[in-house]
Design an enzyme around this catalytic site. Structure first.
Site, PDB file in Angstrom:
ATOM      1  N   ASN A   1       0.869  -1.184   0.000  1.00  0.00           N
ATOM      2  CA  ASN A   1       0.000   0.000   0.000  1.00  0.00           C
ATOM      3  C   ASN A   1       0.904   1.231   0.000  1.00  0.00           C
ATOM      4  O   ASN A   1       1.454   1.602   1.036  1.00  0.00           O
ATOM      5  CB  ASN A   1      -0.898  -0.041   1.252  1.00  0.00           C
ATOM      6  CG  ASN A   1      -1.772   1.192   1.370  1.00  0.00           C
ATOM      7  OD1 ASN A   1      -1.869   1.992   0.440  1.00  0.00           O
ATOM      8  ND2 ASN A   1      -2.413   1.354   2.518  1.00  0.00           N
TER       9      ASN A   1
ATOM     10  N   LYS B   1       0.105   4.247  -0.398  1.00  0.00           N
ATOM     11  CA  LYS B   1      -0.585   5.442   0.136  1.00  0.00           C
ATOM     12  C   LYS B   1      -0.315   6.639  -0.787  1.00  0.00           C
ATOM     13  O   LYS B   1      -0.307   6.466  -1.997  1.00  0.00           O
ATOM     14  CB  LYS B   1      -0.152   5.688   1.582  1.00  0.00           C
ATOM     15  CG  LYS B   1      -0.294   4.420   2.431  1.00  0.00           C
ATOM     16  CD  LYS B   1      -0.182   4.653   3.894  1.00  0.00           C
ATOM     17  CE  LYS B   1      -0.312   3.319   4.619  1.00  0.00           C
ATOM     18  NZ  LYS B   1      -0.323   3.433   6.061  1.00  0.00           N
TER      19      LYS B   1
ATOM     20  N   HIS C   1      -9.799   1.137   4.791  1.00  0.00           N
ATOM     21  CA  HIS C   1      -8.513   1.344   5.476  1.00  0.00           C
ATOM     22  C   HIS C   1      -8.724   2.336   6.621  1.00  0.00           C
ATOM     23  O   HIS C   1      -9.511   3.281   6.499  1.00  0.00           O
ATOM     24  CB  HIS C   1      -7.474   1.870   4.481  1.00  0.00           C
ATOM     25  CG  HIS C   1      -6.095   1.868   5.058  1.00  0.00           C
ATOM     26  ND1 HIS C   1      -5.664   2.859   5.901  1.00  0.00           N
ATOM     27  CD2 HIS C   1      -5.071   0.993   4.933  1.00  0.00           C
ATOM     28  CE1 HIS C   1      -4.420   2.576   6.282  1.00  0.00           C
ATOM     29  NE2 HIS C   1      -4.040   1.453   5.702  1.00  0.00           N
TER      30      HIS C   1
ATOM     31  N   GLU D   1      -7.083   4.766   7.596  1.00  0.00           N
ATOM     32  CA  GLU D   1      -6.847   6.177   7.249  1.00  0.00           C
ATOM     33  C   GLU D   1      -8.063   6.767   6.529  1.00  0.00           C
ATOM     34  O   GLU D   1      -8.339   7.958   6.639  1.00  0.00           O
ATOM     35  CB  GLU D   1      -5.559   6.297   6.413  1.00  0.00           C
ATOM     36  CG  GLU D   1      -4.332   6.127   7.301  1.00  0.00           C
ATOM     37  CD  GLU D   1      -3.112   5.546   6.631  1.00  0.00           C
ATOM     38  OE1 GLU D   1      -3.047   5.523   5.388  1.00  0.00           O
ATOM     39  OE2 GLU D   1      -2.204   5.092   7.363  1.00  0.00           O
TER      40      GLU D   1
ATOM     41  N   GLU E   1      -5.727  -4.880  10.861  1.00  0.00           N
ATOM     42  CA  GLU E   1      -4.749  -3.789  10.977  1.00  0.00           C
ATOM     43  C   GLU E   1      -5.036  -2.977  12.238  1.00  0.00           C
ATOM     44  O   GLU E   1      -5.858  -2.056  12.211  1.00  0.00           O
ATOM     45  CB  GLU E   1      -4.849  -2.859   9.767  1.00  0.00           C
ATOM     46  CG  GLU E   1      -4.297  -3.422   8.503  1.00  0.00           C
ATOM     47  CD  GLU E   1      -3.714  -2.318   7.616  1.00  0.00           C
ATOM     48  OE1 GLU E   1      -2.537  -2.400   7.265  1.00  0.00           O
ATOM     49  OE2 GLU E   1      -4.442  -1.370   7.297  1.00  0.00           O
TER      50      GLU E   1
ATOM     51  N   GLY F   1       2.046   2.543  10.766  1.00  0.00           N
ATOM     52  CA  GLY F   1       2.973   3.662  10.570  1.00  0.00           C
ATOM     53  C   GLY F   1       3.642   4.155  11.846  1.00  0.00           C
ATOM     54  O   GLY F   1       4.185   5.247  11.877  1.00  0.00           O
TER      55      GLY F   1
ATOM     56  N   SER G   1       3.025  -1.716  10.538  1.00  0.00           N
ATOM     57  CA  SER G   1       4.473  -1.692  10.803  1.00  0.00           C
ATOM     58  C   SER G   1       5.174  -3.017  10.477  1.00  0.00           C
ATOM     59  O   SER G   1       6.056  -3.465  11.207  1.00  0.00           O
ATOM     60  CB  SER G   1       4.757  -1.287  12.251  1.00  0.00           C
ATOM     61  OG  SER G   1       4.374   0.063  12.459  1.00  0.00           O
TER      62      SER G   1
END
Ligand code: PGA
Length: 249
Positions: A8, A10, A93, A95, A165, A171, A211
């Protein structure tokens, strides 16, 4: 079941040149890898550049909209993604849920739209740090899974991949340890078993994301028994990404 490793990217890299460089390096590195399914999810704007070049792996999108066409400024339809050669699409996701306020209901609409065509959805679920601290992880994973799959029949569900996740691990450089992740993987399989049945649940591919690096990747596959990984930051470094694939394959 073949492992699925998803990159991904991003909102990276900043230039098309950078994206092409990264893409080519991953492509070269992945040439000899046969037993792992690799999916690269670049930004929408780069997809058309990679359509014909992705022979050793598949293309995916990071998001989509549920309507086919019309006055939805800034949105991308599934038909457009199919036309660009995408085979996968990430849905829900954290985010998207966090920054863009995507609700469980919106995630369900997107998932239903994806299952109506040829694309394969990668549904992301996971708890925030606050929810984990309040010991609400199980409730959150149940709610997110059940609402995402509302009114989705078992034949359609067979195309779904679920990624666990934990939001607090994304991150941050602080991954969820393999033991805790495994418990959540088992919980997700149990939820699917209850929603559909055991046979369907057994066939489901569940990935871990948050991560992931070459130094911890093996734990999620070999100890925690996930069927793949969703890799963000580490997928922007071709060498590291290839290393992750080699370690788990
Ligand atoms: P990360 O991102 O690997 O940088 O933690 C994972 C993701 O958000 O998909």
């Amino acid at each position: 079941m073949r492992l699925l490793i998803v990159a991904n990217w991003k909102m990276n890299p900043r230039t098309l040149r950078g994206a092409k460089q990264l893409f080519n390096s991953v492509k070269n590195g992945a040439k000899k890898i046969k037993n792992v399914e690799i999916v690269i999810c670049p930004s929408f704007v780069y997809l058309s550049n990679f359509r014909s070049r992705a022979s050793s792996f598949k293309l995916g999108a990071q998001n989509c909209f549920w309507e086919e066409k019309g006055a939805y400024t800034g949105e991308i339809s599934l038909g457009m993604l199919e036309d660009l050669g995408c085979q996968y699409v990430i849905i829900g996701h954290s985010e998207r849920r966090g920054y863009f306020k995507e609700t469980d209901e919106m995630v369900n609409k997107k998932l239903k739209a994806v299952l109506g065509i040829k694309l394969n959805p990668i549904l992301c679920i996971g708890e925030t740090k606050e929810e984990r601290n309040k010991e609400e992880t199980e409730t959150v994973l149940r709610r997110q899974t059940i609402s995402a799959l509302k009114n989705i029949s078992s034949p359609k569900f067979s195309k779904v991949t679920i990624t666990y996740e934990p939001v607090w691990a994304i991150g941050t450089g602080s991954p969820c340890d393999a033991e805790e992740a495994q418990k959540m993987g088992l919980l997700i399989r149990k939820i699917i078993s209850e929603l559909y049945n055991r046979t369907i649940s057994k066939k489901l591919r569940i990935l871990y994301g948050g991560s992931v690096k070459s130094k911890n990747a093996a734990g999620y596959i070999k100890e925690a028994h996930f069927q793949g990984l969703l890799v963000g930051g580490a997928s922007l470094n071709a060498k590291e990404f290839i290393q992750i694939i080699k370690i788990v394959s």
